[in-house]
Design a protein around this motif. Structure first.
Motif, mmCIF file in Angstrom:
data_model
loop_
_atom_site.group_PDB
_atom_site.id
_atom_site.type_symbol
_atom_site.label_atom_id
_atom_site.label_comp_id
_atom_site.label_asym_id
_atom_site.label_seq_id
_atom_site.Cartn_x
_atom_site.Cartn_y
_atom_site.Cartn_z
ATOM 1 N N ALA A 108 0.836 -1.213 0.000
ATOM 2 C CA ALA A 108 0.000 0.000 0.000
ATOM 3 C C ALA A 108 0.866 1.256 0.000
ATOM 4 C CB ALA A 108 -0.931 -0.014 1.207
ATOM 5 N N VAL A 109 1.929 1.229 0.799
ATOM 6 C CA VAL A 109 2.811 2.401 0.859
ATOM 7 C C VAL A 109 3.522 2.614 -0.474
ATOM 8 C CG1 VAL A 109 4.998 3.186 1.893
ATOM 9 C CG2 VAL A 109 3.087 2.467 3.348
ATOM 10 N N ARG A 110 3.853 1.523 -1.147
ATOM 11 C CA ARG A 110 4.500 1.644 -2.459
ATOM 12 C C ARG A 110 3.553 2.233 -3.494
ATOM 13 N NH1 ARG A 110 7.542 -3.731 -1.792
ATOM 14 N NH2 ARG A 110 9.632 -2.992 -1.275
ATOM 15 N N LEU A 111 2.260 1.910 -3.372
ATOM 16 C CA LEU A 111 1.309 2.222 -4.444
ATOM 17 C C LEU A 111 0.550 3.528 -4.252
ATOM 18 C CD1 LEU A 111 0.050 1.045 -6.996
ATOM 19 C CD2 LEU A 111 -1.532 -0.238 -5.542
ATOM 20 N N PHE A 112 0.163 3.828 -3.020
ATOM 21 C CA PHE A 112 -0.803 4.912 -2.813
ATOM 22 C C PHE A 112 -0.122 6.220 -2.403
ATOM 23 C CE2 PHE A 112 -3.456 1.144 -2.409
ATOM 24 C CZ PHE A 112 -4.515 1.507 -3.253
ATOM 25 N N ASP A 113 -0.775 7.311 -2.819
ATOM 26 C CA ASP A 113 -0.342 8.643 -2.408
ATOM 27 C C ASP A 113 -0.999 9.041 -1.094
ATOM 28 O OD1 ASP A 113 1.120 9.306 -4.945
ATOM 29 O OD2 ASP A 113 -0.878 8.856 -5.737
ATOM 30 N N LYS A 133 11.170 1.564 5.220
ATOM 31 C CA LYS A 133 11.788 0.651 4.256
ATOM 32 C C LYS A 133 11.802 1.231 2.842
ATOM 33 C CE LYS A 133 11.695 -4.161 2.823
ATOM 34 N NZ LYS A 133 11.273 -5.504 3.182
ATOM 35 N N THR A 134 10.747 1.945 2.469
ATOM 36 C CA THR A 134 10.606 2.420 1.093
ATOM 37 C C THR A 134 11.071 3.861 0.905
ATOM 38 O OG1 THR A 134 8.365 3.184 1.560
ATOM 39 C CG2 THR A 134 8.594 0.955 0.662
ATOM 40 N N GLY A 135 11.198 4.600 1.999
ATOM 41 C CA GLY A 135 11.488 6.020 1.869
ATOM 42 C C GLY A 135 10.303 6.818 1.368
ATOM 43 N N ARG A 136 9.153 6.191 1.290
ATOM 44 C CA ARG A 136 7.942 6.911 0.883
ATOM 45 C C ARG A 136 7.122 7.279 2.114
ATOM 46 N NH1 ARG A 136 5.454 6.912 -3.920
ATOM 47 N NH2 ARG A 136 3.486 6.470 -2.909
ATOM 48 N N SER A 137 6.314 8.326 1.986
ATOM 49 C CA SER A 137 5.443 8.662 3.116
ATOM 50 C C SER A 137 4.106 9.163 2.610
ATOM 51 C CB SER A 137 6.094 9.698 4.034
ATOM 52 O OG SER A 137 6.692 10.712 3.265
ATOM 53 N N PRO A 138 3.220 8.217 2.239
ATOM 54 C CA PRO A 138 1.882 8.624 1.816
ATOM 55 C C PRO A 138 1.203 9.417 2.918
ATOM 56 C CG PRO A 138 2.043 6.225 2.103
ATOM 57 C CD PRO A 138 3.408 6.770 2.261
#
Ligand SMILES: *Cc1c(COP(=O)(O)O)cnc(C)c1O
Length: 235
Positions: A108-113, A133-138
């Motif tokens: 979900a974190v990889r895919l969603f904004d 882990k991904t460095g993303r932050s939706p």
């Protein structure tokens, strides 16, 4: 990581399909702006999230061609299938509006904004780990079970403060609240309760209102309304 290519290319928009959608969007946008203005809010204060659960990739292509850019998805796997290989993905905003299992948090974190359905401490833990882990932050919303329905996802209103505090200790930023009122009750008290909770916690985003009740939601302060049927017809 090697990803298997999606078996079919993203479809070319169908002119008739996108024309129908263009007209519906224009009509809805005018009504949404009118509803906002009627209660002293600005035109454009409310974002339309196009709910595309169960829709085909052809419908998504038509929707993009009609100018929609903000999409709501109920399931992680369906969302992944929907948007694989779509051109211009970076210009779209994908919002998860369905319940999320902890074992799907990374996907979900990889895919969603935006993830609108944070509703328990264990999920906050899983999301924080996935973000690290991904460095993303939706961006996140907390889903509130305003009707305290046993079968429905969402944190109980009395537990919102503790969940927000827990998210904060994990370094997660929560922007607002989301709810789905009970189907068999007038929605207004639920929307008002959600708006009050958000105000109490200084949260600016309110995702509430669906095809049957969005005008009430706008009157109660919705910043995001989630429309499926009104845009795409009955599922
Ligand atoms: C399906 C769904 C919607 C859209 O419902 P419509 O009545 O078709 O507009 C909105 N929000 C959530 C959480 C949904 O699951």
């Amino acid at each position: 990581m090697i990803e298997a290519p999606f078996p079919t290319a993203f479809p070319v928009p169908d002119p008739a399909g996108s024309q129908v959608l263009t007209q519906r969007i224009a009509g809805l946008t005018a009504r949404i702006d009118a509803a906002a203005l009627a209660c002293g809010r600005a035109a454009g204060a409310v974002t339309l999230t196009a709910v595309v659960k169960t829709q085909t990739r052809q419908t998504l292509a038509d929707a993009l061609s009609a100018g929609l850019t903000v999409f709501g998805e109920n399931r992680v796997q369906e969302a992944r299938d929907h948007w694989a290989g779509v051109p211009g993905r970076e210009r779209l905003e994908l919002r998860l509006i369905g319940p999320l299992q902890t074992n799907k948090a990374l996907d979900a974190v990889r895919l969603f904004d935006v993830i609108e359905t944070l509703d328990r401490p264990a999920l906050a833990d899983a999301l924080a780990k996935a973000c690290a882990k991904t460095g993303r932050s939706p961006r996140l919303l907390v889903q509130v079970n305003t009707g305290a329905e046993p079968q429905k996802a969402g944190v109980l209103p009395d537990d919102v403060a503790a969940l927000l505090a827990h998210a904060r200790t994990l370094g997660l930023r929560v922007d607002g609240l989301m709810c789905i009122p009970p189907v068999d009750e007038p929605p207004e008290p639920h929307f008002t309760a959600l708006a009050d909770l958000a105000a109490r916690h200084g949260l600016g985003v309110l995702s509430m209102g669906m095809s049957g009740d969005w005008e009430t939601a706008v009157r109660c302060g919705a910043t995001h309304i989630r429309l499926g049927t009104a845009l795409f017809g009955a599922r």
